[in-house]
Every structure is written in C-alpha cells, then in structure tokens.
Design an enzyme around this catalytic site. Structure first.
Site, mmCIF file in Angstrom:
data_model
loop_
_atom_site.group_PDB
_atom_site.id
_atom_site.type_symbol
_atom_site.label_atom_id
_atom_site.label_comp_id
_atom_site.label_asym_id
_atom_site.label_seq_id
_atom_site.Cartn_x
_atom_site.Cartn_y
_atom_site.Cartn_z
ATOM 1 N N HIS A 152 0.745 -1.121 0.049
ATOM 2 C CA HIS A 152 -0.038 0.034 -0.042
ATOM 3 C C HIS A 152 0.890 1.346 0.064
ATOM 4 C CE1 HIS A 152 -2.816 -3.179 1.737
ATOM 5 N NE2 HIS A 152 -3.679 -2.343 0.726
ATOM 6 N N ILE A 153 1.708 1.152 0.832
ATOM 7 C CA ILE A 153 2.546 2.454 1.153
ATOM 8 C C ILE A 153 3.408 2.801 -0.078
ATOM 9 C CG2 ILE A 153 4.156 3.860 2.491
ATOM 10 C CD1 ILE A 153 2.502 2.463 4.970
ATOM 11 N N THR A 231 10.820 4.364 6.732
ATOM 12 C CA THR A 231 9.382 5.127 7.326
ATOM 13 C C THR A 231 8.726 3.518 7.776
ATOM 14 O OG1 THR A 231 8.003 5.206 5.374
ATOM 15 C CG2 THR A 231 9.058 7.242 6.372
ATOM 16 N N ARG A 233 9.855 -0.062 9.486
ATOM 17 C CA ARG A 233 10.335 -0.417 10.884
ATOM 18 C C ARG A 233 11.727 -0.263 11.212
ATOM 19 N NH1 ARG A 233 5.804 0.524 12.127
ATOM 20 N NH2 ARG A 233 4.245 -0.892 13.106
ATOM 21 N N ASP A 257 12.087 7.573 10.155
ATOM 22 C CA ASP A 257 10.838 7.874 11.247
ATOM 23 C C ASP A 257 10.854 6.718 12.252
ATOM 24 O OD1 ASP A 257 8.666 9.359 11.889
ATOM 25 O OD2 ASP A 257 7.566 7.558 11.222
ATOM 26 N N GLU A 262 13.366 1.598 19.253
ATOM 27 C CA GLU A 262 13.216 2.910 19.493
ATOM 28 C C GLU A 262 12.541 3.116 20.743
ATOM 29 O OE1 GLU A 262 10.890 3.705 15.860
ATOM 30 O OE2 GLU A 262 8.902 3.076 16.807
ATOM 31 N N HIS A 299 8.650 8.238 15.106
ATOM 32 C CA HIS A 299 7.744 7.434 14.287
ATOM 33 C C HIS A 299 6.428 8.198 14.171
ATOM 34 C CE1 HIS A 299 6.518 2.930 14.522
ATOM 35 N NE2 HIS A 299 5.588 3.627 13.624
ATOM 36 N N ALA A 301 5.029 9.163 11.053
ATOM 37 C CA ALA A 301 4.549 9.270 9.823
ATOM 38 C C ALA A 301 3.204 8.975 9.423
ATOM 39 C CB ALA A 301 5.370 8.108 8.694
HETATM 40 P P1 NAD Z 1 1.790 -3.932 2.778
HETATM 41 O O1 NAD Z 1 1.526 -4.944 3.582
HETATM 42 O O2 NAD Z 1 0.645 -3.359 2.058
HETATM 43 O O3 NAD Z 1 3.012 -3.932 2.329
HETATM 44 C C1 NAD Z 1 4.244 -4.389 2.389
HETATM 45 C C2 NAD Z 1 4.819 -5.227 1.121
HETATM 46 O O4 NAD Z 1 6.165 -5.655 1.686
HETATM 47 C C3 NAD Z 1 4.011 -6.149 0.244
HETATM 48 O O5 NAD Z 1 4.226 -6.024 -0.854
HETATM 49 C C4 NAD Z 1 4.962 -7.454 0.570
HETATM 50 O O6 NAD Z 1 4.935 -8.260 -0.499
HETATM 51 C C5 NAD Z 1 6.505 -6.781 0.862
HETATM 52 N N1 NAD Z 1 7.270 -7.783 1.651
HETATM 53 C C6 NAD Z 1 6.904 -8.623 2.575
HETATM 54 N N2 NAD Z 1 8.096 -9.406 2.899
HETATM 55 C C7 NAD Z 1 8.960 -8.979 2.008
HETATM 56 C C8 NAD Z 1 10.343 -9.332 1.813
HETATM 57 N N3 NAD Z 1 11.028 -10.207 2.742
HETATM 58 N N4 NAD Z 1 11.183 -8.854 1.132
HETATM 59 C C9 NAD Z 1 10.631 -7.850 0.167
HETATM 60 N N5 NAD Z 1 9.358 -7.381 0.318
HETATM 61 C C10 NAD Z 1 8.601 -8.085 1.184
HETATM 62 O O7 NAD Z 1 2.223 -2.837 4.119
HETATM 63 P P2 NAD Z 1 2.143 -1.315 4.002
HETATM 64 O O8 NAD Z 1 0.684 -0.914 4.354
HETATM 65 O O9 NAD Z 1 2.479 -0.792 2.415
HETATM 66 O O10 NAD Z 1 3.028 -0.765 5.082
HETATM 67 C C11 NAD Z 1 4.615 -1.031 5.264
HETATM 68 C C12 NAD Z 1 4.976 -1.114 6.562
HETATM 69 O O11 NAD Z 1 5.043 0.389 6.813
HETATM 70 C C13 NAD Z 1 4.087 -1.706 7.640
HETATM 71 O O12 NAD Z 1 4.324 -2.974 7.718
HETATM 72 C C14 NAD Z 1 4.465 -0.922 8.817
HETATM 73 O O13 NAD Z 1 5.584 -1.641 9.910
HETATM 74 C C15 NAD Z 1 5.239 0.398 8.208
HETATM 75 N N6 NAD Z 1 4.236 1.557 8.805
HETATM 76 C C16 NAD Z 1 4.838 2.673 9.675
HETATM 77 C C17 NAD Z 1 3.973 3.765 9.808
HETATM 78 C C18 NAD Z 1 4.855 4.957 10.340
HETATM 79 O O14 NAD Z 1 4.135 5.742 11.285
HETATM 80 N N7 NAD Z 1 6.187 5.003 10.335
HETATM 81 C C19 NAD Z 1 2.714 3.533 9.691
HETATM 82 C C20 NAD Z 1 2.099 2.743 8.826
HETATM 83 C C21 NAD Z 1 2.795 1.570 8.635
#
Ligand code: NAD
Length: 336
Positions: A152-153, A231, A233, A257, A262, A299, A301
């Site tokens: 998604h992100i 942004t 983990r 972020d 942390e 953290h 974002a």
């Molecule tokens: P998502 O599940 O939509 O996308 C994650 C992507 O990572 C997927 O396309 C998946 O196939 C890929 N992936 C999984 N394992 C992998 C690997 N071993 N190697 C390469 N790619 C791999 O998640 P999202 O909504 O895009 O969010 C991503 C991350 O952002 C979350 O897991 C969360 O930890 C982090 N996040 C941080 C904040 C913040 O405030 N900083 C907020 C929301 C989410």
C-alpha cells in the site's frame, strides 16, 4: 460474547478521546492515555485496543485471562506476541490501509528534507544568516528511486515519485506485475536496486526475513552517495551498518521515522534491565540521531488528523464486528 464486553483502549491521547467516545457510544470503553504495562492492566479486559508503542508481550497477554480479541490501531503488528495470541486463539485485528498516503507523504518530506538540505537551511536563517552558500541540494527529476516493498505505502510513494519525474525500480518478495505495468516501474533484485538507486526507501513489514534487510554486507552495495529512507520499521536496517555507512560517506544521508529498539531512546531507566545488544543499539541510535546528515522523526509518519480518524473508524468497526460475531481485518501470518 456479551453485547457489552469490557473494552479497554490504551495510549489514547486526550485530543482523540472525544472522537473515540462518540464512535464507541453505548459500549462504555475504558480509555487510558497511558501505554499498557504489567502495572496498569485490568485482568477483566475482554477486548483490548492499543497503539504500536504498547508492546503486547506474552506476559501481558497471559495475564488477561478473559481476553477475546486484540485490536491494534496500526498496520504493523510486530509489537504483539503472535505466538501467544495464536496459542490462546485470540484474533488480532489491524487497520490495513489507514495511511498509505499519510506515510507516503512523510516519506516524501524526508526525501525532500535531505535532498534540499531543508534543516540546515532553516537553522541558518533562524540564526540570522541569510546566505545559501554551502546549502546546494540535488534534483529529484531523472534520479532513480529504489522502492523496497510495493504494498500500500510503497505503491503510493511510487505514484508520488512519478510526479517528480523520477525513474523507479522496486524490489518485493511478492512482485505485483499488474501494479508495475500500471505505475510504470520495473522490479529488480535487491542487490541491483541498491547499486542503481539514488534514493532507497523501505516499505516492508518487519518479519524474520526482513530483519536487518539492510545490513553490514549489502550496505556496501549501495551506490556511493545515495540517500536511505526508512518509514517502515527500525529493525529493517542494522544500526551498526548504518553508522558505518554514514561515517564512511557510503551514503549521503538517511531519513528515518523509525529506529530499532526506538522505545528505549527516551526510557533511560529501562536500559538498566535490557540486553547488551539493546544497549548497543541505543548508543548507535544516538550516533545516528546526532549525525549531521540524518533527519530522524519520532515514528510520526502515521500522525495526521485524517489518518487518526481513519484509524479510530476502522478500529471501532473491527471491535463492533467482532461483538456481532464477525471478525474482520484479522492479520494473516506473513508467507515469508
Ligand atoms: P503492505 O503489507 O501493504 O506492503 C508490504 C509489502 O512488503 C508487500 O508488497 C509485501 O509483499 C512486501 N514484503 C513482505 N516481505 C518481504 C520481504 N521479505 N522482502 C521484500 N518485500 C517483502 O504494508 P504497507 O501498508 O505498505 O506498510 C508497510 C510497513 O510500513 C508496515 O508493515 C509498517 O511496519 C510500516 N508503517 C509505518 C508507519 C509509521 O508511522 N512510520 C505507519 C504505517 C505503517
């Protein structure tokens, strides 16, 4: 499940409490602004909602003998001991998509902050020196952005970067060919992405397979002078490798972020009881924070007004559905 279960929300900031109470009208939840800990939990809780800064360890979960469901007010779920919830058959529901634009916007802020030397520029002007010399940045146009994780992100970052006329390469354990065709980017291997990208941005969850995805070995494969953005983990990057890369100018800078461990940065008292590794990580984190070529945000974002409302809306929906006998947004164990 009774129609009026004992519901508790932890870590709710005062400015959010009013909106939450309105949404939970009739269910009378307990709402605390504190993070959950072994000292403040109520053993009668049946439904528990927490943010990521409340770690749900096996000890905490096992003390809640009436617990039937966990609602995490986040996308990520690495703060929850899933082995324990699985063993006890407690569903964990998350907020899968509250902030793809929100986190992507923060990612772009970190990228632009670094590439346009925003913070030293602002500091200089505030200190009374109105002079651009030594503050030259670099364009984003025609540069290569390497996106690790195209969920998604990551996908949203790609859309935004396309607007800046960047070239995009991506790496994902589960490539999405339709998305690549639609957004006009190409998948490559992790090593090739590191070697080609001018800016690398991380958007994978923290799993066993992604722990220290950027490590002492492959950080040397990054194109010299690239920027590294995280942004997702903190533990996706080995902090020792990052310090090495900053100190040896392997990378031009880092926009972060999130940092590994942390939660220990501010809690000096907790350092006494923690492991040597955690103490070392905390020391490395302080070196990273103090380095002139980094921008570190706490953290933050996810933290926009609109995203928080979406987080509460989905969390309340998760809880109400569960009470009605239909569990939604259950987190699925990652495949890899
Ligand atoms: P998502 O599940 O939509 O996308 C994650 C992507 O990572 C997927 O396309 C998946 O196939 C890929 N992936 C999984 N394992 C992998 C690997 N071993 N190697 C390469 N790619 C791999 O998640 P999202 O909504 O895009 O969010 C991503 C991350 O952002 C979350 O897991 C969360 O930890 C982090 N996040 C941080 C904040 C913040 O405030 N900083 C907020 C929301 C989410």
């Amino acid at each position: 499940m009774s129609s009026k279960p004992k519901i508790a929300f932890y870590g709710i900031w005062p400015e959010m409490a009013g909106y939450l109470k309105t949404k939970m009208k009739g269910l009378n939840p307990f709402i605390s602004s504190d993070k959950i800990s072994e000292d403040n939990l109520n053993p009668n809780i049946e439904i528990l909602a927490v943010f990521v800064e409340s770690p749900l360890t096996s000890k905490i979960i096992e003390q809640l003998s009436h617990l039937k469901m966990i609602a995490t007010m986040s996308t990520g779920f690495d703060h929850i001991d899933l082995a324990t919830t699985k063993k006890l058959n407690i569903p964990v529901c998350n907020v899968p998509t509250y902030g793809e634009n929100t986190v992507a916007e923060h990612t772009m802020a970190l990228i632009l902050g670094l590439t346009r030397k925003l913070f030293p520029s602002v500091k200089r002007v505030k200190e009374g020196l109105y002079d651009f010399h030594g503050l030259r940045g670099v364009d984003l146009k025609n540069k290569t952005l390497g996106v690790i994780g195209t969920g998604h992100i990551g996908a949203h970052v790609i859309k935004m970067a396309t607007g800046f006329e960047m070239n995009i390469v991506a790496y994902d354990a589960f490539p999405n060919k339709d998305l690549a065709d639609k957004l006009g980017f190409t998948y490559t291997t992790l090593d090739k992405l590191l070697a080609q990208s001018d800016i690398i941005t991380l958007h994978t969850p923290l799993l066993k397979t992604t722990h220290h995805l950027i490590n002492q070995k492959n950080i040397k494969k990054i194109k010299k002078g690239a920027y590294l953005i995280n942004t997702a983990r903190g533990a996706l990057i080995d902090p020792e490798a990052l310090v090495w890369a900053l100190q040896h100018n392997q990378i031009a800078g880092a926009g972060l972020d999130v940092l590994e461990d942390e939660n220990l940065i501010q809690n000096h008292e907790e350092l006494i009881g923690c492991t040597q590794y955690e103490r070392k990580t905390t020391l490395l984190n302080n070196i990273i924070i103090d380095h002139p070529n980094t921008i570190v945000t706490p953290h933050n974002a996810f933290n926009s007004t609109e995203a928080l409302q979406r987080i509460i809306d989905t969390t309340v929906e998760n809880i109400k559905s569960f009470i009605d006998g239909k569990t939604i947004n259950t987190i699925t164990e990652p495949k890899k």
